[in-house]
Write a protein that holds these residues in place. Sequence first.
Motif, PDB file in Angstrom:
ATOM      1  N   TYR A  17      18.926 -23.799  12.148  1.00 46.69           N
ATOM      2  CA  TYR A  17      18.945 -24.055  13.590  1.00 46.69           C
ATOM      3  C   TYR A  17      17.638 -24.769  13.903  1.00 46.69           C
ATOM      4  O   TYR A  17      16.683 -24.718  13.112  1.00 46.69           O
ATOM      5  CB  TYR A  17      19.068 -22.751  14.396  1.00 46.69           C
ATOM      6  CG  TYR A  17      18.000 -21.728  14.089  1.00 46.69           C
ATOM      7  CD1 TYR A  17      16.779 -21.732  14.765  1.00 46.69           C
ATOM      8  CD2 TYR A  17      18.199 -20.758  13.108  1.00 46.69           C
ATOM      9  CE1 TYR A  17      15.793 -20.808  14.476  1.00 46.69           C
ATOM     10  CE2 TYR A  17      17.216 -19.830  12.809  1.00 46.69           C
ATOM     11  CZ  TYR A  17      16.017 -19.855  13.498  1.00 46.69           C
ATOM     12  OH  TYR A  17      15.031 -18.939  13.203  1.00 46.69           O
ATOM     13  N   ALA A  18      17.572 -25.454  15.034  1.00 45.55           N
ATOM     14  CA  ALA A  18      16.349 -26.220  15.289  1.00 45.55           C
ATOM     15  C   ALA A  18      16.264 -26.701  16.727  1.00 45.55           C
ATOM     16  O   ALA A  18      17.268 -26.845  17.429  1.00 45.55           O
ATOM     17  CB  ALA A  18      16.273 -27.425  14.347  1.00 45.55           C
ATOM     18  N   VAL A  19      15.027 -26.959  17.133  1.00 44.79           N
ATOM     19  CA  VAL A  19      14.713 -27.720  18.338  1.00 44.79           C
ATOM     20  C   VAL A  19      14.174 -29.055  17.834  1.00 44.79           C
ATOM     21  O   VAL A  19      13.156 -29.090  17.134  1.00 44.79           O
ATOM     22  CB  VAL A  19      13.669 -26.993  19.203  1.00 44.79           C
ATOM     23  CG1 VAL A  19      13.289 -27.841  20.411  1.00 44.79           C
ATOM     24  CG2 VAL A  19      14.201 -25.635  19.653  1.00 44.79           C
ATOM     25  N   VAL A  20      14.886 -30.132  18.146  1.00 39.82           N
ATOM     26  CA  VAL A  20      14.606 -31.437  17.545  1.00 39.82           C
ATOM     27  C   VAL A  20      14.172 -32.423  18.627  1.00 39.82           C
ATOM     28  O   VAL A  20      14.891 -32.639  19.608  1.00 39.82           O
ATOM     29  CB  VAL A  20      15.855 -31.994  16.828  1.00 39.82           C
ATOM     30  CG1 VAL A  20      15.495 -33.259  16.053  1.00 39.82           C
ATOM     31  CG2 VAL A  20      16.471 -30.950  15.903  1.00 39.82           C
ATOM     32  N   ASP A  21      13.001 -33.012  18.450  1.00 38.67           N
ATOM     33  CA  ASP A  21      12.514 -34.037  19.378  1.00 38.67           C
ATOM     34  C   ASP A  21      12.808 -35.418  18.803  1.00 38.67           C
ATOM     35  O   ASP A  21      12.474 -35.704  17.645  1.00 38.67           O
ATOM     36  CB  ASP A  21      11.015 -33.881  19.619  1.00 38.67           C
ATOM     37  CG  ASP A  21      10.699 -32.640  20.445  1.00 38.67           C
ATOM     38  OD1 ASP A  21      11.633 -32.082  21.053  1.00 38.67           O
ATOM     39  OD2 ASP A  21       9.527 -32.228  20.481  1.00 38.67           O
ATOM     40  N   LEU A  22      13.420 -36.253  19.630  1.00 34.66           N
ATOM     41  CA  LEU A  22      13.874 -37.570  19.198  1.00 34.66           C
ATOM     42  C   LEU A  22      13.269 -38.664  20.067  1.00 34.66           C
ATOM     43  O   LEU A  22      13.032 -38.467  21.260  1.00 34.66           O
ATOM     44  CB  LEU A  22      15.400 -37.659  19.298  1.00 34.66           C
ATOM     45  CG  LEU A  22      16.209 -36.612  18.529  1.00 34.66           C
ATOM     46  CD1 LEU A  22      17.656 -36.646  18.985  1.00 34.66           C
ATOM     47  CD2 LEU A  22      16.112 -36.861  17.030  1.00 34.66           C
ATOM     48  N   LEU A  23      13.052 -39.816  19.456  1.00 37.37           N
ATOM     49  CA  LEU A  23      12.650 -41.018  20.179  1.00 37.37           C
ATOM     50  C   LEU A  23      13.768 -42.044  20.067  1.00 37.37           C
ATOM     51  O   LEU A  23      14.276 -42.292  18.966  1.00 37.37           O
ATOM     52  CB  LEU A  23      11.362 -41.604  19.595  1.00 37.37           C
ATOM     53  CG  LEU A  23      10.084 -40.774  19.708  1.00 37.37           C
ATOM     54  CD1 LEU A  23       8.935 -41.489  18.997  1.00 37.37           C
ATOM     55  CD2 LEU A  23       9.725 -40.513  21.164  1.00 37.37           C
ATOM     56  N   LEU A  24      14.143 -42.618  21.195  1.00 38.40           N
ATOM     57  CA  LEU A  24      15.158 -43.672  21.206  1.00 38.40           C
ATOM     58  C   LEU A  24      14.492 -44.950  21.691  1.00 38.40           C
ATOM     59  O   LEU A  24      14.033 -45.034  22.834  1.00 38.40           O
ATOM     60  CB  LEU A  24      16.321 -43.289  22.123  1.00 38.40           C
ATOM     61  CG  LEU A  24      17.507 -44.255  22.138  1.00 38.40           C
ATOM     62  CD1 LEU A  24      18.189 -44.278  20.769  1.00 38.40           C
ATOM     63  CD2 LEU A  24      18.510 -43.859  23.217  1.00 38.40           C
ATOM     64  N   SER A  25      14.413 -45.939  20.812  1.00 37.71           N
ATOM     65  CA  SER A  25      13.715 -47.182  21.140  1.00 37.71           C
ATOM     66  C   SER A  25      14.549 -48.023  22.103  1.00 37.71           C
ATOM     67  O   SER A  25      15.756 -47.810  22.256  1.00 37.71           O
ATOM     68  CB  SER A  25      13.440 -47.978  19.864  1.00 37.71           C
ATOM     69  OG  SER A  25      14.635 -48.590  19.403  1.00 37.71           O
ATOM     70  N   PRO A  26      13.928 -49.006  22.763  1.00 39.41           N
ATOM     71  CA  PRO A  26      14.687 -49.899  23.648  1.00 39.41           C
ATOM     72  C   PRO A  26      15.828 -50.616  22.929  1.00 39.41           C
ATOM     73  O   PRO A  26      16.806 -51.015  23.558  1.00 39.41           O
ATOM     74  CB  PRO A  26      13.624 -50.889  24.137  1.00 39.41           C
ATOM     75  CG  PRO A  26      12.349 -50.107  24.094  1.00 39.41           C
ATOM     76  CD  PRO A  26      12.472 -49.256  22.858  1.00 39.41           C
ATOM     77  N   SER A  27      15.716 -50.771  21.603  1.00 35.51           N
ATOM     78  CA  SER A  27      16.781 -51.414  20.832  1.00 35.51           C
ATOM     79  C   SER A  27      17.780 -50.403  20.276  1.00 35.51           C
ATOM     80  O   SER A  27      18.574 -50.726  19.393  1.00 35.51           O
ATOM     81  CB  SER A  27      16.177 -52.232  19.685  1.00 35.51           C
ATOM     82  OG  SER A  27      15.422 -51.399  18.818  1.00 35.51           O
ATOM     83  N   GLU A  28      17.715 -49.150  20.793  1.00 34.03           N
ATOM     84  CA  GLU A  28      18.660 -48.083  20.443  1.00 34.03           C
ATOM     85  C   GLU A  28      18.463 -47.528  19.031  1.00 34.03           C
ATOM     86  O   GLU A  28      19.362 -46.896  18.484  1.00 34.03           O
ATOM     87  CB  GLU A  28      20.118 -48.557  20.605  1.00 34.03           C
ATOM     88  CG  GLU A  28      20.487 -48.950  22.026  1.00 34.03           C
ATOM     89  CD  GLU A  28      20.441 -47.765  22.996  1.00 34.03           C
ATOM     90  OE1 GLU A  28      21.031 -46.724  22.686  1.00 34.03           O
ATOM     91  OE2 GLU A  28      19.790 -47.903  24.050  1.00 34.03           O
ATOM     92  N   GLU A  29      17.302 -47.736  18.445  1.00 32.51           N
ATOM     93  CA  GLU A  29      16.996 -47.090  17.166  1.00 32.51           C
ATOM     94  C   GLU A  29      16.551 -45.656  17.441  1.00 32.51           C
ATOM     95  O   GLU A  29      15.782 -45.410  18.372  1.00 32.51           O
ATOM     96  CB  GLU A  29      15.892 -47.841  16.429  1.00 32.51           C
ATOM     97  CG  GLU A  29      16.273 -49.215  15.940  1.00 32.51           C
ATOM     98  CD  GLU A  29      15.109 -49.885  15.230  1.00 32.51           C
ATOM     99  OE1 GLU A  29      15.113 -49.916  13.988  1.00 32.51           O
ATOM    100  OE2 GLU A  29      14.194 -50.365  15.930  1.00 32.51           O
ATOM    101  N   ILE A  30      17.014 -44.729  16.615  1.00 33.04           N
ATOM    102  CA  ILE A  30      16.691 -43.317  16.808  1.00 33.04           C
ATOM    103  C   ILE A  30      15.703 -42.873  15.740  1.00 33.04           C
ATOM    104  O   ILE A  30      15.839 -43.226  14.562  1.00 33.04           O
ATOM    105  CB  ILE A  30      17.969 -42.441  16.772  1.00 33.04           C
ATOM    106  CG1 ILE A  30      17.681 -41.022  17.263  1.00 33.04           C
ATOM    107  CG2 ILE A  30      18.615 -42.447  15.408  1.00 33.04           C
ATOM    108  CD1 ILE A  30      17.615 -40.887  18.747  1.00 33.04           C
ATOM    109  N   PHE A  31      14.677 -42.122  16.157  1.00 35.36           N
ATOM    110  CA  PHE A  31      13.658 -41.640  15.232  1.00 35.36           C
ATOM    111  C   PHE A  31      13.370 -40.167  15.500  1.00 35.36           C
ATOM    112  O   PHE A  31      13.451 -39.704  16.642  1.00 35.36           O
ATOM    113  CB  PHE A  31      12.350 -42.426  15.383  1.00 35.36           C
ATOM    114  CG  PHE A  31      12.486 -43.905  15.192  1.00 35.36           C
ATOM    115  CD1 PHE A  31      12.788 -44.432  13.942  1.00 35.36           C
ATOM    116  CD2 PHE A  31      12.318 -44.771  16.258  1.00 35.36           C
ATOM    117  CE1 PHE A  31      12.915 -45.802  13.760  1.00 35.36           C
ATOM    118  CE2 PHE A  31      12.438 -46.139  16.093  1.00 35.36           C
ATOM    119  CZ  PHE A  31      12.738 -46.662  14.834  1.00 35.36           C
ATOM    120  N   LEU A  32      13.028 -39.466  14.450  1.00 32.52           N
ATOM    121  CA  LEU A  32      12.583 -38.082  14.587  1.00 32.52           C
ATOM    122  C   LEU A  32      11.122 -38.068  15.011  1.00 32.52           C
ATOM    123  O   LEU A  32      10.284 -38.723  14.394  1.00 32.52           O
ATOM    124  CB  LEU A  32      12.741 -37.346  13.251  1.00 32.52           C
ATOM    125  CG  LEU A  32      12.203 -35.912  13.202  1.00 32.52           C
ATOM    126  CD1 LEU A  32      13.033 -34.988  14.079  1.00 32.52           C
ATOM    127  CD2 LEU A  32      12.167 -35.405  11.760  1.00 32.52           C
TER     128      LEU A  32
END
Length: 256
Positions: free
Chosen positions: A199-214
Amino acid sequence: MSRIIRSISDFRTFYPSLQAGDLVLGPMPLKPGEEIKLWDLHDRGVVFFPELLAQWLSRSKTAQAEVLREFMVPGTFVAYNRADLAAGLSALGPATEVVCKADKAHLGLGVSRWPTLESLVSLAALQVLPYPLVIQPLVEGARDFRAVVVGDYAEAYERANPHSFRKNLFQGGSSHPARLAPEHWDFCRRAMARGRFPYAVVDLLLSPSEEIFLSEINLKGGLKGSQLGQTGFRERVRHLEEELARQWESSSKTRL
């Protein structure tokens, strides 16, 4: 007879005699330096839930950057000393705007933004920095999401702060429920699987070009913006633990 350890007091009391087939249930609130006991018990064959890799990653941003780097912003690296920091100049370029994260700080208090990597390297030449540090290229205009995954429950909310690049609610940010695309949920679960997170609490970044990063991943975290809340999250985690305990006991294991 196998045993199930559920509390830090039992963990410390029975640590010398724990052996293969015993189960340590839930992360233990260890004192700094006690971590060696976990690896000793693992070597003896004691089983942990969550697995030790997840527990260690949850304790350390630098550990996350090493093990889960493939999910993070390209160019992410760990500086263990000034030489590592300087080596980043050739990899990223001295003019790259970067974010620096202190290893075990929380609530956004250990995060700093630097106009260039060179400025951070120059500072390191004048004073000792609190190594190790996680260094990441800044993703300008990135959106910040927190995903909560526990059992069959999953939700996400977006965090925003027009006054700071730090989106933490503690730092004055606001939040609202958000829908993640199926591929983003798949990304979360792949990162969880790599780090052995049940289980987890996951922080994500979504770039303006829709790339997803942890950004980060933890076994717990602030949930002010979530619909589940801390109480609901803990109840669902407890359900996972109790289900595992029942399975353990049904296999002729006994609890303390």
